[in-house]
Design a protein around this motif. Structure first.
Motif, PDB file in Angstrom:
ATOM      1  N   MET A   1      51.023  22.912  52.413  1.00 42.36           N
ATOM      2  CA  MET A   1      53.023  22.478  52.056  1.00 42.36           C
ATOM      3  C   MET A   1      53.075  23.151  51.561  1.00 42.36           C
ATOM      4  SD  MET A   1      53.091  18.837  50.621  1.00 42.36           S
ATOM      5  CE  MET A   1      51.413  17.290  50.546  1.00 42.36           C
ATOM      6  N   GLN A   2      54.497  22.989  52.051  1.00 44.23           N
ATOM      7  CA  GLN A   2      55.463  25.057  51.937  1.00 44.23           C
ATOM      8  C   GLN A   2      56.392  24.316  50.700  1.00 44.23           C
ATOM      9  OE1 GLN A   2      55.138  28.504  52.740  1.00 44.23           O
ATOM     10  NE2 GLN A   2      52.802  27.973  53.666  1.00 44.23           N
ATOM     11  N   GLU A   3      56.930  25.476  50.631  1.00 44.83           N
ATOM     12  CA  GLU A   3      58.691  24.538  49.924  1.00 44.83           C
ATOM     13  C   GLU A   3      59.827  24.788  50.808  1.00 44.83           C
ATOM     14  OE1 GLU A   3      59.724  23.481  46.728  1.00 44.83           O
ATOM     15  OE2 GLU A   3      57.576  22.949  45.718  1.00 44.83           O
ATOM     16  N   PRO A   4      60.242  24.159  50.540  1.00 44.81           N
ATOM     17  CA  PRO A   4      60.923  22.288  49.562  1.00 44.81           C
ATOM     18  C   PRO A   4      60.164  21.539  49.899  1.00 44.81           C
ATOM     19  CG  PRO A   4      62.291  23.361  50.973  1.00 44.81           C
ATOM     20  CD  PRO A   4      62.050  24.212  51.260  1.00 44.81           C
ATOM     21  N   PHE A   5      58.812  21.610  51.352  1.00 42.39           N
ATOM     22  CA  PHE A   5      58.941  19.868  51.473  1.00 42.39           C
ATOM     23  C   PHE A   5      58.047  19.570  50.391  1.00 42.39           C
ATOM     24  CE2 PHE A   5      55.875  17.488  53.302  1.00 42.39           C
ATOM     25  CZ  PHE A   5      56.370  16.571  54.071  1.00 42.39           C
ATOM     26  N   ARG A   6      57.237  20.702  49.964  1.00 44.26           N
ATOM     27  CA  ARG A   6      56.400  19.873  48.749  1.00 44.26           C
ATOM     28  C   ARG A   6      57.089  18.890  47.792  1.00 44.26           C
ATOM     29  NH1 ARG A   6      51.413  21.031  46.157  1.00 44.26           N
ATOM     30  NH2 ARG A   6      51.664  20.874  44.262  1.00 44.26           N
ATOM     31  N   THR A   7      57.964  19.158  47.205  1.00 44.65           N
ATOM     32  CA  THR A   7      59.201  18.730  46.154  1.00 44.65           C
ATOM     33  C   THR A   7      59.952  17.604  46.755  1.00 44.65           C
ATOM     34  OG1 THR A   7      59.120  21.355  45.296  1.00 44.65           O
ATOM     35  CG2 THR A   7      60.640  19.563  44.361  1.00 44.65           C
ATOM     36  N   ASN A  25      69.807   7.480  53.582  1.00 45.88           N
ATOM     37  CA  ASN A  25      69.985   9.018  54.556  1.00 45.88           C
ATOM     38  C   ASN A  25      68.698  10.132  54.140  1.00 45.88           C
ATOM     39  OD1 ASN A  25      72.242   7.688  55.291  1.00 45.88           O
ATOM     40  ND2 ASN A  25      73.128   8.527  52.455  1.00 45.88           N
ATOM     41  N   VAL A  26      68.004   8.887  54.259  1.00 45.40           N
ATOM     42  CA  VAL A  26      66.584  10.317  54.485  1.00 45.40           C
ATOM     43  C   VAL A  26      65.179   9.704  54.482  1.00 45.40           C
ATOM     44  CG1 VAL A  26      64.273  10.970  52.536  1.00 45.40           C
ATOM     45  CG2 VAL A  26      66.837  10.740  51.772  1.00 45.40           C
ATOM     46  N   ARG A  27      64.238  10.385  55.582  1.00 42.01           N
ATOM     47  CA  ARG A  27      63.497   9.833  55.831  1.00 42.01           C
ATOM     48  C   ARG A  27      62.228  11.107  56.642  1.00 42.01           C
ATOM     49  NH1 ARG A  27      64.226   8.840  62.713  1.00 42.01           N
ATOM     50  NH2 ARG A  27      63.477  10.822  62.881  1.00 42.01           N
ATOM     51  N   PHE A  28      61.255   9.926  55.793  1.00 38.54           N
ATOM     52  CA  PHE A  28      60.185  11.376  55.728  1.00 38.54           C
ATOM     53  C   PHE A  28      58.359  11.163  56.816  1.00 38.54           C
ATOM     54  CE2 PHE A  28      59.337   8.871  52.093  1.00 38.54           C
ATOM     55  CZ  PHE A  28      57.748   9.379  52.085  1.00 38.54           C
ATOM     56  N   ASP A  29      58.078  11.599  56.145  1.00 35.60           N
ATOM     57  CA  ASP A  29      56.594  11.535  56.990  1.00 35.60           C
ATOM     58  C   ASP A  29      55.608  12.685  55.958  1.00 35.60           C
ATOM     59  OD1 ASP A  29      56.822  13.377  59.182  1.00 35.60           O
ATOM     60  OD2 ASP A  29      57.079  11.397  60.032  1.00 35.60           O
ATOM     61  N   ASN A  30      54.065  12.373  56.858  1.00 34.63           N
ATOM     62  CA  ASN A  30      53.643  13.677  56.119  1.00 34.63           C
ATOM     63  C   ASN A  30      54.373  14.878  56.590  1.00 34.63           C
ATOM     64  OD1 ASN A  30      52.206  12.249  54.513  1.00 34.63           O
ATOM     65  ND2 ASN A  30      51.013  11.781  56.529  1.00 34.63           N
ATOM     66  N   ASP A  31      54.970  15.009  57.841  1.00 30.64           N
ATOM     67  CA  ASP A  31      55.061  16.274  58.434  1.00 30.64           C
ATOM     68  C   ASP A  31      56.364  17.244  58.060  1.00 30.64           C
ATOM     69  OD1 ASP A  31      52.247  16.550  59.555  1.00 30.64           O
ATOM     70  OD2 ASP A  31      53.701  15.124  61.215  1.00 30.64           O
ATOM     71  N   ARG A  32      57.157  16.157  57.530  1.00 34.28           N
ATOM     72  CA  ARG A  32      58.803  16.764  57.552  1.00 34.28           C
ATOM     73  C   ARG A  32      59.587  15.156  56.854  1.00 34.28           C
ATOM     74  NH1 ARG A  32      61.362  14.676  63.329  1.00 34.28           N
ATOM     75  NH2 ARG A  32      60.737  12.891  63.062  1.00 34.28           N
ATOM     76  N   LEU A  45      60.501  21.028  56.938  1.00 37.74           N
ATOM     77  CA  LEU A  45      58.914  21.284  57.650  1.00 37.74           C
ATOM     78  C   LEU A  45      58.107  21.340  56.860  1.00 37.74           C
ATOM     79  CD1 LEU A  45      59.543  22.494  61.223  1.00 37.74           C
ATOM     80  CD2 LEU A  45      59.155  19.998  60.699  1.00 37.74           C
ATOM     81  N   SER A  46      56.456  20.671  57.110  1.00 39.87           N
ATOM     82  CA  SER A  46      55.786  20.557  55.781  1.00 39.87           C
ATOM     83  C   SER A  46      55.636  22.571  55.487  1.00 39.87           C
ATOM     84  CB  SER A  46      54.804  19.709  55.965  1.00 39.87           C
ATOM     85  OG  SER A  46      53.439  20.199  55.243  1.00 39.87           O
ATOM     86  N   GLY A  47      54.840  22.252  57.358  1.00 39.33           N
ATOM     87  CA  GLY A  47      53.971  23.862  56.950  1.00 39.33           C
ATOM     88  C   GLY A  47      54.867  25.464  57.584  1.00 39.33           C
ATOM     89  N   LEU A  48      56.411  24.897  57.461  1.00 39.73           N
ATOM     90  CA  LEU A  48      57.046  26.138  57.075  1.00 39.73           C
ATOM     91  C   LEU A  48      57.906  26.551  55.709  1.00 39.73           C
ATOM     92  CD1 LEU A  48      58.578  26.023  60.799  1.00 39.73           C
ATOM     93  CD2 LEU A  48      56.866  27.651  59.795  1.00 39.73           C
ATOM     94  N   ALA A  49      58.360  26.990  55.048  1.00 40.46           N
ATOM     95  CA  ALA A  49      59.645  27.100  54.121  1.00 40.46           C
ATOM     96  C   ALA A  49      60.911  27.618  54.571  1.00 40.46           C
ATOM     97  CB  ALA A  49      58.361  28.480  53.471  1.00 40.46           C
TER      98      ALA A  49
END
Length: 95
Positions: A1-7, A25-32, A45-49
């Motif tokens: 997980m990259q930041e800021p996704f991780r936080t 106003n937030v939607r999330f899953d394990n990837d975004r 996105l999870s894999g991109l900073a």
């Protein structure tokens, strides 16, 4: 997980945000994490900073930055996005 996704992810999980559905106003899953709505949102996105902004289905490239950069955006285009960013700033989970 990259930041800021991780936080963002570890702030949403203990607050029982549902996976895959819009809430405050937030939607999330394990990837975004999407902040905004279906048409105007910030995508983290999870894999991109960093993140990118989508307006009306169109977006430019990825913006580099961490959590503090994201929640510090001077966002006045869509009030719902600013409200969600302020909520993240005020409810940040520190790992």
């Amino acid at each position: 997980m990259q930041e800021p996704f991780r936080t963002l992810y570890f702030t949403l999980m203990p607050n029982n945000f549902p996976l895959g559905r819009w809430r405050y106003n937030v939607r999330f899953d394990n990837d975004r994490v999407l902040i905004g709505n279906d048409y105007h949102h910030i995508t983290v996105l999870s894999g991109l900073a960093g993140w990118h902004v989508t307006i009306g289905g169109q977006h430019a490239g990825q913006v580099a930055g961490g959590f503090d950069d994201l929640v510090g955006l001077a966002w006045d285009v869509t009030p719902e996005i600013k409200q969600a960013l302020d909520w993240f700033k005020d409810n940040r989970t520190r790992m």
